[in-house]
Design an enzyme around this catalytic site. Structure first.
Site, PDB file in Angstrom:
ATOM      1  N   ARG A 103       0.882  -1.182   0.000  1.00  0.00           N
ATOM      2  CA  ARG A 103       0.000   0.000   0.000  1.00  0.00           C
ATOM      3  C   ARG A 103       0.907   1.215   0.000  1.00  0.00           C
ATOM      4  O   ARG A 103       1.667   1.422   0.955  1.00  0.00           O
ATOM      5  CB  ARG A 103      -0.916  -0.017   1.225  1.00  0.00           C
ATOM      6  CG  ARG A 103      -1.653   1.282   1.412  1.00  0.00           C
ATOM      7  CD  ARG A 103      -2.818   1.189   2.379  1.00  0.00           C
ATOM      8  NE  ARG A 103      -3.951   0.514   1.771  1.00  0.00           N
ATOM      9  CZ  ARG A 103      -5.215   0.644   2.180  1.00  0.00           C
ATOM     10  NH1 ARG A 103      -5.506   1.422   3.199  1.00  0.00           N
ATOM     11  NH2 ARG A 103      -6.188  -0.001   1.576  1.00  0.00           N
ATOM     12  N   HIS A 130      -6.969   0.801  -6.988  1.00  0.00           N
ATOM     13  CA  HIS A 130      -7.264  -0.061  -5.838  1.00  0.00           C
ATOM     14  C   HIS A 130      -7.945  -1.335  -6.358  1.00  0.00           C
ATOM     15  O   HIS A 130      -9.141  -1.550  -6.145  1.00  0.00           O
ATOM     16  CB  HIS A 130      -8.165   0.703  -4.861  1.00  0.00           C
ATOM     17  CG  HIS A 130      -8.215   0.114  -3.482  1.00  0.00           C
ATOM     18  ND1 HIS A 130      -7.455  -0.974  -3.096  1.00  0.00           N
ATOM     19  CD2 HIS A 130      -8.937   0.470  -2.379  1.00  0.00           C
ATOM     20  CE1 HIS A 130      -7.716  -1.252  -1.832  1.00  0.00           C
ATOM     21  NE2 HIS A 130      -8.605  -0.392  -1.375  1.00  0.00           N
ATOM     22  N   GLN A 133     -10.069  -3.757  -4.161  1.00  0.00           N
ATOM     23  CA  GLN A 133     -11.387  -3.205  -3.850  1.00  0.00           C
ATOM     24  C   GLN A 133     -12.351  -3.458  -5.014  1.00  0.00           C
ATOM     25  O   GLN A 133     -13.487  -3.895  -4.811  1.00  0.00           O
ATOM     26  CB  GLN A 133     -11.264  -1.696  -3.581  1.00  0.00           C
ATOM     27  CG  GLN A 133     -12.572  -1.042  -3.229  1.00  0.00           C
ATOM     28  CD  GLN A 133     -13.137  -1.525  -1.902  1.00  0.00           C
ATOM     29  OE1 GLN A 133     -12.432  -1.522  -0.897  1.00  0.00           O
ATOM     30  NE2 GLN A 133     -14.378  -1.962  -1.883  1.00  0.00           N
ATOM     31  N   ASP A 226     -17.112   7.490  -2.372  1.00  0.00           N
ATOM     32  CA  ASP A 226     -15.883   7.309  -1.591  1.00  0.00           C
ATOM     33  C   ASP A 226     -15.607   8.659  -0.921  1.00  0.00           C
ATOM     34  O   ASP A 226     -16.226   9.680  -1.280  1.00  0.00           O
ATOM     35  CB  ASP A 226     -14.739   6.915  -2.552  1.00  0.00           C
ATOM     36  CG  ASP A 226     -13.418   6.650  -1.849  1.00  0.00           C
ATOM     37  OD1 ASP A 226     -13.394   6.513  -0.601  1.00  0.00           O
ATOM     38  OD2 ASP A 226     -12.375   6.587  -2.545  1.00  0.00           O
ATOM     39  N   CYS A 266     -16.545   2.001  -0.518  1.00  0.00           N
ATOM     40  CA  CYS A 266     -15.397   1.129  -0.224  1.00  0.00           C
ATOM     41  C   CYS A 266     -15.057   1.130   1.269  1.00  0.00           C
ATOM     42  O   CYS A 266     -14.430   0.190   1.753  1.00  0.00           O
ATOM     43  CB  CYS A 266     -14.197   1.571  -1.053  1.00  0.00           C
ATOM     44  SG  CYS A 266     -13.773   3.305  -0.771  1.00  0.00           S
ATOM     45  N   ARG A 294     -14.234  -8.360   0.485  1.00  0.00           N
ATOM     46  CA  ARG A 294     -12.796  -8.112   0.363  1.00  0.00           C
ATOM     47  C   ARG A 294     -12.019  -9.383   0.719  1.00  0.00           C
ATOM     48  O   ARG A 294     -10.992  -9.698   0.126  1.00  0.00           O
ATOM     49  CB  ARG A 294     -12.365  -6.962   1.284  1.00  0.00           C
ATOM     50  CG  ARG A 294     -12.885  -5.580   0.898  1.00  0.00           C
ATOM     51  CD  ARG A 294     -12.315  -5.116  -0.421  1.00  0.00           C
ATOM     52  NE  ARG A 294     -10.869  -5.210  -0.437  1.00  0.00           N
ATOM     53  CZ  ARG A 294     -10.036  -4.258  -0.007  1.00  0.00           C
ATOM     54  NH1 ARG A 294     -10.526  -3.119   0.423  1.00  0.00           N
ATOM     55  NH2 ARG A 294      -8.721  -4.429  -0.056  1.00  0.00           N
TER      56      ARG A 294
HETATM   57  N1   CP Z   1     -11.510  -0.093   1.510  1.00  0.00           N
HETATM   58  C1   CP Z   1     -10.251  -0.170   2.011  1.00  0.00           C
HETATM   59  O1   CP Z   1      -9.259  -0.389   1.311  1.00  0.00           O
HETATM   60  O2   CP Z   1     -10.183  -0.007   3.361  1.00  0.00           O
HETATM   61  P1   CP Z   1      -8.868   0.123   4.227  1.00  0.00           P
HETATM   62  O3   CP Z   1      -8.237   1.449   3.924  1.00  0.00           O
HETATM   63  O4   CP Z   1      -9.357   0.023   5.653  1.00  0.00           O
HETATM   64  O5   CP Z   1      -7.934  -1.004   3.883  1.00  0.00           O
HETATM   65  N1  NVA Z   2      -9.817   6.841  -1.922  1.00  0.00           N
HETATM   66  C1  NVA Z   2      -9.575   6.380  -0.567  1.00  0.00           C
HETATM   67  C2  NVA Z   2      -9.820   4.915  -0.468  1.00  0.00           C
HETATM   68  C3  NVA Z   2      -9.587   4.303   0.880  1.00  0.00           C
HETATM   69  C4  NVA Z   2      -9.829   2.842   0.887  1.00  0.00           C
HETATM   70  C5  NVA Z   2      -8.150   6.725  -0.169  1.00  0.00           C
HETATM   71  O1  NVA Z   2      -7.241   6.554  -0.982  1.00  0.00           O
HETATM   72  O2  NVA Z   2      -7.948   7.179   0.954  1.00  0.00           O
END
Ligand code: CP
Ligand code: NVA
Length: 309
Positions: A103, A130, A133, A226, A266, A294
């Site tokens: 990440r 992502h 997701q 989102d 999400c 997920r």
């Molecule tokens: N939706 C998602 O990726 O959540 P997190 O940021 O908690 O992993």
């Molecule tokens: N768009 C959001 C998604 C989190 C799962 C972010 O990047 O923070």
């Protein structure tokens, strides 16, 4: 010649058939949720530059249910912060583990990891995409609407973020009618949209980008949103909250969609910003099933990418 591993960075390089295979396996794994040690002896490294609830824990549980193990490491714990290069880090770590889920702030970091890693790199969220997701989203739509093609999916909010981009990618592969309703200046990446529009000729998908929320949600099967301020955009929070204000998903918005339309997010959500409590906690919301998925889709990805290593 050394064989290059299969990565999962964007889903752009996955065919519709491969995506269907992942989703079909996920449905199977969900229907028989039990200890299934097909990844016994395999270790997945979780390299995280940002916080996570769903992605990290679902990856950890997925590996454990498949008989494998995980190691979680934050960027600041590695020699990277003392100047060791990403390339050297990838070369070394991939000697120890069977896969790396990362990440990251910059998508370029994933591309560099993938260039130097001898094991699969899995995008656990970058600024651009992502994909884990999106796979869970597609499974949820399939379960809730009973079909995967031809559905009208409307994303409301930040058209230029990771979740929107990945929804556009998977929707194009699966033949959805995708609408993005966003403020001016927050449209999806035009290069990505161009590439996906070319691909949509083969899959029957449609991509519409508009600033008119009401036009977009008319007749929607799915209304998706989102956060307005993604991780890494905190310095823009004030401006974004002002600009995105008209793009909140409310009961009135849901009433313009089809009567059976579902609401998706999400997560994490900010009630009162991108969505009202009434909608996210209401009868059309499927966000908890979406979050559960997920786990099942991640298990399917891990089986397909790590089993043969
Ligand atoms: N939706 C998602 O990726 O959540 P997190 O940021 O908690 O992993
Ligand atoms: N768009 C959001 C998604 C989190 C799962 C972010 O990047 O923070």
């Amino acid at each position: 010649m050394e064989q290059r591993p299969r990565h999962l960075l964007t889903l752009l390089d996955y065919s519709p058939e491969e995506i269907l295979n992942i989703l079909t396996l996920a449905r199977y794994l969900k229907s028989r949720r039990k200890y299934m040690p097909v990844l016994r002896g395999k270790v997945l490294l979780l390299y995280f530059e940002k916080p996570s609830t769903r992605t990290r824990i679902s990856l950890e549980v997925a590996m454990k249910e498949l008989g494998g193990d995980t190691i979680y490491v934050r960027r600041e714990e590695l020699q990277l912060i003392r100047g060791e290069t990403l390339a050297d880090t990838a070369r070394v770590l991939s000697k120890y583990v069977h896969g790396i889920a990362a990440r990251v702030y910059s998508h370029r970091t994933l591309e560099e990891l993938a260039e130097y890693s001898s094991v699969p790199i899995i995008n656990a969220l970058s600024d651009k995409f992502h994909p884990l997701q999106a796979l869970a989203d597609a499974l949820t739509i399939w379960e809730k609407l009973g079909t995967l093609t031809g559905v009208k999916v409307v994303f409301v909010g930040d058209g230029n973020n990771n979740v929107t981009h990945s929804l556009l990618v998977i929707g194009t592969k699966l033949g959805w009618r995708i609408w993005v309703a966003c403020p001016r200046g927050y449209e999806p990446d035009p290069h990505l949209v161009k590439r996906l529009r070319e691909e949509s000729v083969r899959t029957g998908a449609e991509i519409h980008i508009t600033h008119d929320l009401w036009e977009a949600v008319k007749g929607a099967d799915v209304v998706y949103t989102d956060v307005w301020v993604s991780m890494g955009k905190e310095h823009e929070a004030e401006v974004r909250r002002r600009i995105f204000e008209p793009y909140r998903v409310t009961r009135e918005v849901m009433e313009v969609a089809k009567p059976h339309a579902i609401f998706m997010h999400c997560l994490p959500a900010r009630r009162g910003e991108e969505v009202t409590s009434e909608v996210i906690d209401g009868p059309r919301s499927v966000v908890w099933d979406q979050a559960e998925n997920r786990l099942h889709t991640t298990k399917a990805v891990l089986v397909l990418l790590l089993r043969s290593l």
